[in-house]
Design an enzyme around this catalytic site. Structure first.
Site: not given
Ligand code: NAP
Length: 285
Positions: A51, A95, A118
């Site tokens: 990422k 995460q 997200d």
């Protein structure tokens, strides 16, 4: 036809990169993505690294915050709150999975909805299910883009999604429904799964079991999207939930693992971060 997620992700990131050049001139800074990693799980470390690499590639400011496995829930929530109020942070991603002593739901809820790149915040999820403007979760968004790129007609087709997780199965089913597919969601209690899947024009597989979907489960000419990321117990190599060699023969389009949904998820994360940045700038100006 094998649909390359790697190639499409490259095109999406290139588009984001050129937009970043423009916004830097217009607003004086690039979008800023902050990724928090708790602990040292090797898979999570590798996702976070990917990422960060993509964020730098598209010209974002990218910050990775590493916290030890022992961080308390309270400390993590305080960190998120401070990033929420930081005017120069546009996207916050924690995460997953988190260590057991930390409540993931609380963490997701604490991220400001406007920085939830997200698309996991309950307000974003509710907006998706109510057909309101929202940040689409990255993996489902990437799946729809792959189908569109391959020219797969969605409206009026029978779609079967195997898996009903909050991050993949449920949202992708809703997005297919919104594109006027007739959607069946299958799961571990589904009876006679091969009968259900072999009627699907579009088959999305998000289970987490190596090579679970075999030739007999796929309709001739179906579009097959493999979300799974597993290790092949035979050779230890990365593989999907679909037995690619077998199913490739029957599918009209199919995604590989690696190189399918994975890179698309990251490309959509870049798109979402840019969108969050632009929404904030448009609100402030
Ligand atoms: P998850 O939360 O573990 O959900 C798995 C789903 O599969 C559940 O709904 C489960 O049914 C269903 N399932 C399990 N065994 C089954 C069986 N024998 N028959 C039918 N359904 C079965 O997993 P997830 O988070 O959605 O992830 C799924 C896979 O996608 C994993 O391999 C993950 O690593 C991968 N993934 C990839 C990306 C990417 O970017 N490429 C992103 C996210 C996830 P029940 O609900 O009945 O338990």
């Amino acid at each position: 036809m094998v649909i390359s997620g790697t190639q499409l992700a490259k095109e999406i990131k290139e588009k984001v990169r050129s937009q970043v050049e423009e916004v830097k001139t217009k607003y004086g800074r690039p979008p800023h993505l902050v990724v928090i990693l708790v602990g040292e799980d090797p898979a999570s470390q590798s996702y976070v690294k990917g990422k960060g690499k993509d964020a730098e590639e598209v010209g974002f400011k990218s910050t990775t915050i590493l916290k030890p496995e022992t961080i308390s829930e309270g400390e993590l929530l305080e960190l998120i709150k401070s990033l929420n109020t930081d005017e120069e942070v546009d996207g916050i991603l924690v995460q997953l999975p988190l260590p057991k002593h930390i409540d993931e739901e609380k963490v997701i809820e604490t991220i400001d909805k406007s920085k939830d790149v997200d698309g996991f915040h309950p307000a974003n999820v509710a907006a998706l299910w109510q057909k309101m403007p929202c940040t689409y979760p990255c993996t489902p968004k990437g799946i729809i883009k792959l189908l569109d790129k391959a020219g797969v007609e969605i409206a009026g087709k029978k779609a079967v999604v195997i898996g009903r997780s909050n991050i993949v199965g449920l949202p992708v089913a809703k997005m297919l429904l919104d594109r006027n597919a007739t959607v069946t969601i299958a799961h571990s209690r589904t009876q006679d799964l091969p009968k259900v899947t072999s009627e699907a024009d579009i088959l999305i597989v998000a289970i987490g079991r190596p090579k679970f979907v075999t030739e007999d489960m796929v309709k001739d000419g179906a579009a097959v999207i493999d979300v799974g990321v597993n290790r092949d117990p035979g050779n230890g190599k990365l593989c999907g939930d679909v037995n690619f060699e077998e199913c490739e023969k029957k599918a009209s389009v199919i995604t590989p693992v690696p190189g399918g949904v994975g890179p698309m998820t990251r490309a959509c994360l870049m798109e979402n971060t840019l969108e969050c940045f632009l929404k904030k700038q448009n609100k402030n100006n």
